[in-house]
Design an enzyme around this catalytic site. Sequence first.
Site, mmCIF file in Angstrom:
data_model
loop_
_atom_site.group_PDB
_atom_site.id
_atom_site.type_symbol
_atom_site.label_atom_id
_atom_site.label_comp_id
_atom_site.label_asym_id
_atom_site.label_seq_id
_atom_site.Cartn_x
_atom_site.Cartn_y
_atom_site.Cartn_z
ATOM 1 N N ASP A 1 5.723 -0.381 7.313
ATOM 2 C CA ASP A 1 4.761 0.395 6.516
ATOM 3 C C ASP A 1 3.343 -0.149 6.663
ATOM 4 O OD1 ASP A 1 6.501 2.355 4.827
ATOM 5 O OD2 ASP A 1 7.545 0.432 4.752
ATOM 6 N N ASP B 1 5.879 -5.174 11.693
ATOM 7 C CA ASP B 1 6.055 -4.648 10.342
ATOM 8 C C ASP B 1 6.146 -3.116 10.418
ATOM 9 O OD1 ASP B 1 5.799 -4.426 7.431
ATOM 10 O OD2 ASP B 1 3.738 -3.789 7.830
ATOM 11 N N THR C 1 10.478 -6.188 8.364
ATOM 12 C CA THR C 1 10.005 -5.314 7.294
ATOM 13 C C THR C 1 10.435 -5.775 5.902
ATOM 14 O OG1 THR C 1 10.107 -3.002 6.493
ATOM 15 C CG2 THR C 1 12.063 -3.849 7.610
ATOM 16 N N GLY C 2 9.737 -5.276 4.909
ATOM 17 C CA GLY C 2 10.146 -5.507 3.524
ATOM 18 C C GLY C 2 11.237 -4.544 3.094
ATOM 19 N N SER D 1 -0.150 -6.647 5.492
ATOM 20 C CA SER D 1 -0.142 -7.070 4.089
ATOM 21 C C SER D 1 0.238 -8.540 3.937
ATOM 22 C CB SER D 1 0.827 -6.196 3.285
ATOM 23 O OG SER D 1 0.411 -4.837 3.319
#
Length: 248
Positions: free
Chosen positions: A17, A15, A49-50, A200
Amino acid sequence: MTNINHENIQLIAIDMDGTLLDHEHKISIENRKAIKAAQDKGIHVVISTGRTRMTLDDLIESLSLDSYLITVNGSEIWDASRQLVDRQILSTDLVEYMWELKQKHQTECWAASVGNVWRETFPEDFTSHEWMKFGFNIEDDQLRQIILEELSENQLLEVTNSSLTNLEVNAGGVNKARAIEKVCGLLGLTMNQVMALGDSLNDLAMIKEAGIGVAMGNAQPIVKEAADWVTVTNEESGVAEAIKKWCL
């Protein structure tokens, strides 16, 4: 976690962030060195990642990655030459429904469509764009819970977060674990050969399903509980610590 040996890990899913990046959104020298060492050993390093490509490319270009890239929480998969391999779309009806929910509760929001990131100002015609993700930013815990419960009742939505104050919504069944599974299929690997690192709820599925699931020291409690191992924080190059322990 069953009988994992270091030789087994062939893919590292990371990931961005709160995981690879520090609070200044920079990648530490330690993390860079560990990623390079893993790649030199023939391990696939896959950023998962988002973020969209638009907010990502500059950051990861310097890593010289030579494998797949997963963006928008698994909505998109890109190959090593950054050609699109897979894209999962969120229907316009659902985006309009969430926009109305945002208006009703007066929350902050953002969304990702193909080629654009929208913040507060949205297009007049939702149907003229292909959508992938809708996000709510809600400081009020009670209101966030109300909206979370409403969204979670809809089977067509996959609801996670990337911080304690937001909600991130993709099409149902779209998450980082499913995208990594597709990448494994393309590479002839299994999920058991994956180490996944995150902090997260949008990392939870991949951490649970990977051979080794690693939570950051700064991860949300639920993510730490699901992980096989907890590394140090993103400020302390936790990614490098995990790669050194499990892969090198």
